[in-house]
Design an enzyme around this catalytic site. Sequence first.
Site, PDB file in Angstrom:
ATOM      1  N   ASP A  19      -2.664 -31.291   6.595  1.00  0.00           N
ATOM      2  CA  ASP A  19      -2.903 -30.102   7.422  1.00  0.00           C
ATOM      3  C   ASP A  19      -4.049 -30.337   8.405  1.00  0.00           C
ATOM      4  O   ASP A  19      -5.005 -31.044   8.080  1.00  0.00           O
ATOM      5  CB  ASP A  19      -3.237 -28.924   6.486  1.00  0.00           C
ATOM      6  CG  ASP A  19      -3.107 -27.588   7.189  1.00  0.00           C
ATOM      7  OD1 ASP A  19      -2.619 -27.545   8.328  1.00  0.00           O
ATOM      8  OD2 ASP A  19      -3.504 -26.574   6.588  1.00  0.00           O
ATOM      9  N   GLY A  47      -3.083 -29.561  14.374  1.00  0.00           N
ATOM     10  CA  GLY A  47      -3.218 -28.642  15.509  1.00  0.00           C
ATOM     11  C   GLY A  47      -4.680 -28.394  15.846  1.00  0.00           C
ATOM     12  O   GLY A  47      -5.079 -28.424  17.024  1.00  0.00           O
ATOM     13  N   ASN A  66       8.362 -24.536   9.292  1.00  0.00           N
ATOM     14  CA  ASN A  66       7.874 -25.145  10.538  1.00  0.00           C
ATOM     15  C   ASN A  66       8.837 -24.979  11.727  1.00  0.00           C
ATOM     16  O   ASN A  66       8.438 -25.165  12.881  1.00  0.00           O
ATOM     17  CB  ASN A  66       7.566 -26.642  10.344  1.00  0.00           C
ATOM     18  CG  ASN A  66       6.289 -26.913   9.564  1.00  0.00           C
ATOM     19  OD1 ASN A  66       6.135 -27.943   8.920  1.00  0.00           O
ATOM     20  ND2 ASN A  66       5.336 -25.968   9.619  1.00  0.00           N
TER      21      ASN A  66
HETATM   22  C1  FPP Z   1       0.134 -29.740   9.806  1.00  0.00           C
HETATM   23  O1  FPP Z   1      -0.808 -29.561  10.821  1.00  0.00           O
HETATM   24  C2  FPP Z   1       1.037 -30.844  10.087  1.00  0.00           C
HETATM   25  C3  FPP Z   1       2.394 -30.725  10.281  1.00  0.00           C
HETATM   26  C4  FPP Z   1       3.122 -29.470  10.198  1.00  0.00           C
HETATM   27  C5  FPP Z   1       3.220 -31.910  10.627  1.00  0.00           C
HETATM   28  C6  FPP Z   1       2.871 -33.184   9.932  1.00  0.00           C
HETATM   29  C7  FPP Z   1       3.299 -34.325  10.761  1.00  0.00           C
HETATM   30  C8  FPP Z   1       2.660 -35.505  10.833  1.00  0.00           C
HETATM   31  C9  FPP Z   1       1.494 -35.873  10.022  1.00  0.00           C
HETATM   32  C10 FPP Z   1       3.093 -36.547  11.801  1.00  0.00           C
HETATM   33  C11 FPP Z   1       4.543 -36.820  11.859  1.00  0.00           C
HETATM   34  C12 FPP Z   1       5.029 -37.643  10.786  1.00  0.00           C
HETATM   35  C13 FPP Z   1       6.283 -37.498  10.266  1.00  0.00           C
HETATM   36  C14 FPP Z   1       6.721 -38.393   9.168  1.00  0.00           C
HETATM   37  C15 FPP Z   1       7.220 -36.452  10.739  1.00  0.00           C
HETATM   38  P1  FPP Z   1      -0.813 -28.198  11.621  1.00  0.00           P
HETATM   39  O2  FPP Z   1      -0.046 -28.405  12.886  1.00  0.00           O
HETATM   40  O3  FPP Z   1      -0.332 -27.094  10.740  1.00  0.00           O
HETATM   41  O4  FPP Z   1      -2.336 -28.039  11.926  1.00  0.00           O
HETATM   42  P2  FPP Z   1      -3.119 -26.678  12.184  1.00  0.00           P
HETATM   43  O5  FPP Z   1      -3.054 -25.885  10.914  1.00  0.00           O
HETATM   44  O6  FPP Z   1      -4.491 -27.153  12.513  1.00  0.00           O
HETATM   45  O7  FPP Z   1      -2.444 -25.997  13.358  1.00  0.00           O
END
Ligand code: FPP
Length: 244
Positions: free
Chosen positions: A16, A19, A64
């Site tokens: 997490d 973003g 998501n």
């Molecule tokens: C959470 O951060 C992350 C995700 C929903 C996506 C995870 C994806 C990767 C680590 C890279 C891609 C790799 C693959 C294998 C698909 P967030 O966007 O929720 O962060 P935030 O809470 O700060 O907005």
Amino acid sequence: MEKDVKIPRHIAIIMDGNGRWAAKHHVPRVSGHNAGMEAMKDIVRAASHMGVEYLTVYAFSTENWKRSKEEVSGIFKLLVKFVLRDLEELHQENVRVRVLGDYSVIPDSARKSMDETLKKTENNTGMQFNIALNYGSRAEILRAINRIVQLQREGVLPQEEITEELLSRYLYTGEENGNIPDPDLIIRTSGEERLSNFLLWQGAYSELSFTDSLWPDFTPKEFSSMVEEYGTRDRRYGGRQEKK
Ligand code: FPP
């Protein structure tokens, strides 16, 4: 890492904070996911070298899809990039990749890359790297129950009471993916302290570890220290003694 550290057999990670990392660096959200993918690669390598048997990452949840089109397609493009660029190294490391979740609905190119990855690594005997894709725990549990009821109706399974063992077998972590043991340790980055529909059944007795680091900033060093700290915990599974 210190010698004689008790290594968890199965570590699961909620990656997490991509973003927030992007916002902090004034770059688009997809660049945050790109940085997150690099962090993921380092952690996969570190876990494999440490002797972890199963590593599971939450890459894309059933929730998501609510994100913007660009962000969703950006994440799947990264998945394709990861496969094209890093599959060979994973394969050399003897890592076996599997998917938890219904990935039949992800964009074609990503689905094909995943199929290729699963096929290429299917005979590998090293660490099993599970990518949770379009995964949600409640949907997983319902799917298992519905499959069991269906098989009972068809006479394939006896019409007996559904036990924990039977339900476990029909989860994504069950038979279809090699009967993955429950996670010993679940890590979540970015200061959030919740499970967000991740491995709710399997995580019943998991140790939880949280860090304020945003996922792209999470390093193998911090990962090792979390594993070391896990080694000092006394797991009682509701009883008084550590289960052997
Ligand atoms: C959470 O951060 C992350 C995700 C929903 C996506 C995870 C994806 C990767 C680590 C890279 C891609 C790799 C693959 C294998 C698909 P967030 O966007 O929720 O962060 P935030 O809470 O700060 O907005």
